[in-house]
Enzyme design. Structure first.
Site, PDB file in Angstrom:
ATOM      1  N   LYS A  99     -42.336  -7.453  34.643  1.00 46.44           N
ATOM      2  CA  LYS A  99     -42.107  -8.715  33.908  1.00 46.44           C
ATOM      3  C   LYS A  99     -41.400  -9.777  34.765  1.00 46.44           C
ATOM      4  O   LYS A  99     -40.866  -9.472  35.844  1.00 46.44           O
ATOM      5  CB  LYS A  99     -41.306  -8.408  32.647  1.00 46.44           C
ATOM      6  CG  LYS A  99     -42.065  -7.525  31.646  1.00 46.44           C
ATOM      7  CD  LYS A  99     -41.298  -7.410  30.336  1.00 46.44           C
ATOM      8  CE  LYS A  99     -42.059  -6.552  29.338  1.00 46.44           C
ATOM      9  NZ  LYS A  99     -41.389  -6.519  28.016  1.00 46.44           N
ATOM     10  N   TYR A 154     -49.850  -9.888  23.058  1.00 51.82           N
ATOM     11  CA  TYR A 154     -48.800  -9.458  22.129  1.00 51.82           C
ATOM     12  C   TYR A 154     -49.140  -9.791  20.673  1.00 51.82           C
ATOM     13  O   TYR A 154     -48.235  -9.833  19.829  1.00 51.82           O
ATOM     14  CB  TYR A 154     -47.464 -10.084  22.530  1.00 51.82           C
ATOM     15  CG  TYR A 154     -46.797  -9.396  23.712  1.00 51.82           C
ATOM     16  CD1 TYR A 154     -46.386  -8.063  23.631  1.00 51.82           C
ATOM     17  CD2 TYR A 154     -46.561 -10.074  24.902  1.00 51.82           C
ATOM     18  CE1 TYR A 154     -45.776  -7.429  24.691  1.00 51.82           C
ATOM     19  CE2 TYR A 154     -45.942  -9.448  25.980  1.00 51.82           C
ATOM     20  CZ  TYR A 154     -45.549  -8.122  25.862  1.00 51.82           C
ATOM     21  OH  TYR A 154     -44.935  -7.482  26.917  1.00 51.82           O
ATOM     22  N   ASN A 214     -36.725  -7.014  29.870  1.00 50.40           N
ATOM     23  CA  ASN A 214     -36.526  -5.571  30.089  1.00 50.40           C
ATOM     24  C   ASN A 214     -37.416  -5.025  31.212  1.00 50.40           C
ATOM     25  O   ASN A 214     -37.750  -3.846  31.232  1.00 50.40           O
ATOM     26  CB  ASN A 214     -36.671  -4.787  28.777  1.00 50.40           C
ATOM     27  CG  ASN A 214     -38.069  -4.845  28.209  1.00 50.40           C
ATOM     28  OD1 ASN A 214     -38.924  -5.576  28.704  1.00 50.40           O
ATOM     29  ND2 ASN A 214     -38.325  -4.077  27.163  1.00 50.40           N
ATOM     30  N   HIS A 268     -43.329  -3.453  30.970  1.00 46.66           N
ATOM     31  CA  HIS A 268     -44.056  -3.066  29.759  1.00 46.66           C
ATOM     32  C   HIS A 268     -44.923  -1.866  30.107  1.00 46.66           C
ATOM     33  O   HIS A 268     -45.434  -1.769  31.226  1.00 46.66           O
ATOM     34  CB  HIS A 268     -44.963  -4.207  29.266  1.00 46.66           C
ATOM     35  CG  HIS A 268     -45.996  -3.734  28.278  1.00 46.66           C
ATOM     36  ND1 HIS A 268     -45.725  -3.594  26.943  1.00 46.66           N
ATOM     37  CD2 HIS A 268     -47.286  -3.322  28.448  1.00 46.66           C
ATOM     38  CE1 HIS A 268     -46.805  -3.116  26.336  1.00 46.66           C
ATOM     39  NE2 HIS A 268     -47.760  -2.952  27.225  1.00 46.66           N
ATOM     40  N   GLU A 301     -55.461  -2.530  26.676  1.00 46.41           N
ATOM     41  CA  GLU A 301     -54.629  -3.379  27.527  1.00 46.41           C
ATOM     42  C   GLU A 301     -55.200  -3.468  28.948  1.00 46.41           C
ATOM     43  O   GLU A 301     -55.175  -4.542  29.567  1.00 46.41           O
ATOM     44  CB  GLU A 301     -53.187  -2.845  27.531  1.00 46.41           C
ATOM     45  CG  GLU A 301     -52.536  -2.995  26.158  1.00 46.41           C
ATOM     46  CD  GLU A 301     -51.118  -2.438  26.074  1.00 46.41           C
ATOM     47  OE1 GLU A 301     -50.626  -1.861  27.067  1.00 46.41           O
ATOM     48  OE2 GLU A 301     -50.503  -2.608  25.003  1.00 46.41           O
TER      49      GLU A 301
END
Ligand code: CMP
Length: 140
Positions: A11, A51, A114, A117, A128
């Site tokens: 990320k 998302y 964070n 993913h 995905e």
């Protein structure tokens, strides 16, 4: 145990801190092979589509803002029981709850920033992977 694939994103908080290599090293040390990888700047459409399952959640807008705030590295990872293996090395979504030695415990800044993913099931891994990669971009 079957060799399977999962989908990973490094990320913007991690790319900003130049942690692409450090995160990938932890993935590899966990027994996962990077069989596809590209650094992209997600469009708003891509973030919202990726998302979409979280559309009704209060954090959806901020999450899409964050995921488009800088470059990300999307990856296909391969290994024995890849989804579970990746989730184990990532650690809990909230870094405050992540186990020692996991990527999120080591590097994550917050529940939103964070660092990584990872897909939560084989079914979602396929969806995905197909969202970001064409078959010819995956070289196992
Ligand atoms: P990820 O695995 O990318 O899937 C959805 C993301 O939403 C999640 O990681 C978190 O980074 C982010 N997020 C932000 N706020 C929350 C929250 N309160 N609960 C769960 N996920 C959150």
């Amino acid at each position: 145990m079957a060799v399977t694939r999962t989908f990973s994103i490094i990320k913007p908080d991690a790319t900003r801190r130049n942690l692409t290599g450090a995160v990938t090293k932890m993935l590899e040390e966990a027994g996962l092979r990077v069989v596809a990888s590209k650094r992209i700047h997600m469009t708003r459409d891509q973030a919202e589509g990726f998302y979409a399952v979280h559309k009704e959640r209060p954090f959806y807008n901020d999450l899409c803002d964050f995921m488009t705030s800088g470059p990300v590295v999307v990856q296909v990872l391969e290994g024995e029981d890849a989804v579970a293996r990746n989730r184990q090395v990532m650690g809990a979504t909230n870094p405050a709850q992540a186990d020692e030695g996991t990527i999120r415990k080591t590097y994550a800044e917050s529940i939103e920033a964070n660092s990584v993913h990872g897909s939560d099931s084989d079914e979602n891994a396929k969806i995905e992977i197909d969202f970001f990669f064409s078959p010819d971009e995956i070289v196992g």
